[in-house]
Design a protein around this motif. Structure first.
Motif, PDB file in Angstrom:
ATOM      1  N   THR A 200      32.032  38.950  35.547  1.00 26.21           N
ATOM      2  CA  THR A 200      30.802  38.212  35.855  1.00 26.21           C
ATOM      3  C   THR A 200      29.573  39.096  35.642  1.00 26.21           C
ATOM      4  O   THR A 200      28.792  38.879  34.724  1.00 26.21           O
ATOM      5  CB  THR A 200      30.827  37.677  37.298  1.00 26.21           C
TER       6      THR A 200
ATOM      7  N   HIS B 262      36.624  43.175  46.875  1.00 29.00           N
ATOM      8  CA  HIS B 262      37.380  43.081  45.625  1.00 29.00           C
ATOM      9  C   HIS B 262      38.717  43.785  45.791  1.00 29.00           C
ATOM     10  O   HIS B 262      38.752  44.920  46.293  1.00 29.00           O
ATOM     11  CB  HIS B 262      36.590  43.722  44.479  1.00 29.00           C
TER      12      HIS B 262
ATOM     13  N   THR C  36      34.825  35.697  59.062  1.00 28.36           N
ATOM     14  CA  THR C  36      35.394  35.373  57.745  1.00 28.36           C
ATOM     15  C   THR C  36      35.143  36.527  56.783  1.00 28.36           C
ATOM     16  O   THR C  36      34.297  37.386  57.035  1.00 28.36           O
ATOM     17  CB  THR C  36      34.735  34.101  57.166  1.00 28.36           C
TER      18      THR C  36
ATOM     19  N   SER D 270      30.277  35.116  40.502  1.00 24.54           N
ATOM     20  CA  SER D 270      31.428  34.260  40.759  1.00 24.54           C
ATOM     21  C   SER D 270      31.037  33.019  41.566  1.00 24.54           C
ATOM     22  O   SER D 270      30.052  33.028  42.308  1.00 24.54           O
ATOM     23  CB  SER D 270      32.493  35.047  41.524  1.00 24.54           C
TER      24      SER D 270
ATOM     25  N   ARG E 151      28.486  28.716  46.632  1.00 24.14           N
ATOM     26  CA  ARG E 151      27.597  29.182  45.566  1.00 24.14           C
ATOM     27  C   ARG E 151      28.197  28.764  44.232  1.00 24.14           C
ATOM     28  O   ARG E 151      29.321  29.131  43.928  1.00 24.14           O
ATOM     29  CB  ARG E 151      27.464  30.715  45.596  1.00 24.14           C
TER      30      ARG E 151
END
Ligand code: TXA
Ligand code: MG
Length: 320
Positions: free
Chosen positions: A34, A66, A117, A181, A195
């Motif tokens: 990305t 990641h 989260t 992303s 998003r």
């Protein structure tokens, strides 16, 4: 003092150096399909604090973690059936899933902005994959640009914004996708689009066999402190103090606060203070008597102090 930003080649030596820098708490920009990400060890509070410092982010926005593969992802996040399906279909790739944080995940609370989260992604770029494999751990990475500037898709863009502020950049040429992303929150039978990004909504809807839930702009996570689910201390919070009142716990900053119950940074270092902020707030909150207050020293409103003060103002705001 500016750092000397190393431009690392993409051979085995370059990857090994990048992984070593990450292990040592350094900041390494790396290509994904990305945009270029600015990576740090997601378990190291100081390293993650340095991301915010380097980008001059005025807020502790949560960061994407990641990882190299789904087995590793499951150490940090809890997958429901929808998440499992999306992961099987689109990972590795330009999709980020926001999932409940796994118990004992051990990520720095700065990565999640102390939310329950975590945003997680498995990038498809071979160099990103090689770096994550060599590092063998979770890498927190926002886009590798100063806050408020556009995302970088080439090494030159990264250097233009961050040279002298980061340890290294892995030179992987230009990014194919060029936009960040797509971020989704998997629900029971569908998912919520947080998003829009590099993975088209149509592909996601085809996979799930249903429409995605509407994106509600009032719920964007640009201000995580405004979320109902966001952690706020039970104790009251009083800001800008030089000394606590009787019965208050004192969260200090700097050498003058040597009598504080906890000190964000005895030497007055804002990066150290940011790294300690969420841990120390939680610690004092657990010790506070019901109805009592945490008094917080004045924090300079420069550098990371702006993000710290933003978070503290939210913690001190009247409860809804
Ligand atoms: O393509 C990308 O996603 C790039 C590359 C480097 O992977 N990364 C990226 O990160 O765009 P960043 O920091 O620019 O955007 C991350 C966004 C946050 O602003 C926030 O909106 C969302 O991810 N996010 C992170 N954690 C979240 C959470 N727990 N809940 C909701 N949203 C979250
Ligand atoms: Mg960004």
């Amino acid at each position: 003092m500016p750092l000397k930003t190393e431009i690392l080649p993409t051979d085995a030596a370059g990857l090994a150096r990048a992984a070593d820098l990450l292990r040592g708490g350094g900041l390494v920009a790396f290509p994904t399909e990305t945009v270029y990400g600015l990576g740090a060890n997601a378990r190291n509070d100081l390293a993650v604090a340095r991301i915010f410092e380097a980008k001059a982010r005025p807020r502790f926005n949560p960061l994407i973690v990641h990882v190299a593969d789904i087995t590793v992802a499951k150490r940090y996040a809890i997958f429901n059936d929808t998440a499992e399906r999306l992961a099987q279909a689109f990972w590795p790739g330009p999709l980020t899933l926001v999932l409940p944080l796994a118990p004992g995940a051990g990520l720095s609370p700065l990565v999640t902005a102390d939310l329950p989260t975590v945003a997680i992604r498995i990038p498809a770029h071979p160099l990103a994959h090689a770096l994550l494999t060599a590092f063998n751990g979770p890498v927190a990475a926002p886009s590798a640009n100063p806050s408020g500037r556009i995302s970088p898709t080439r090494v030159a863009h990264v250097l233009d914004g961050l040279e002298g502020r980061i340890d290294a950049v892995l030179d992987g040429g230009s990014c194919d996708v060029g936009v960040e992303s797509t971020i989704l929150e998997p629900l029971e039978h569908t998912a919520r689009l947080l998003r829009p990004g590099g993975l088209p909504v149509e592909a996601l809807e085809a996979c799930l066999g249903t429409f995605l839930q509407e994106f509600d702009i009032s719920e964007t996570i640009t201000a995580p402190g405004q979320l109902a689910s966001h952690y706020a201390p039970n104790a009251g919070v009083r800001l800008g103090v030089t000394a606590p009142n009787t019965g208050e716990l004192w969260l200090g900053f700097g050498p003058s606060a040597h009598a504080a119950d906890l000190n964000l940074s005895p030497s007055g270092d804002l990066i150290e203070a940011a790294a300690n902020l969420f841990h120390m707030l939680r610690n004092l909150d657990a010790r506070a008597a019901p109805g009592s207050t945490i008094a917080v020293s004045k924090i300079p409103d420069t550098g990371l102090g702006r993000a710290i003060n933003d978070r503290l103002r939210r913690a001190a705001a009247p409860r809804g």
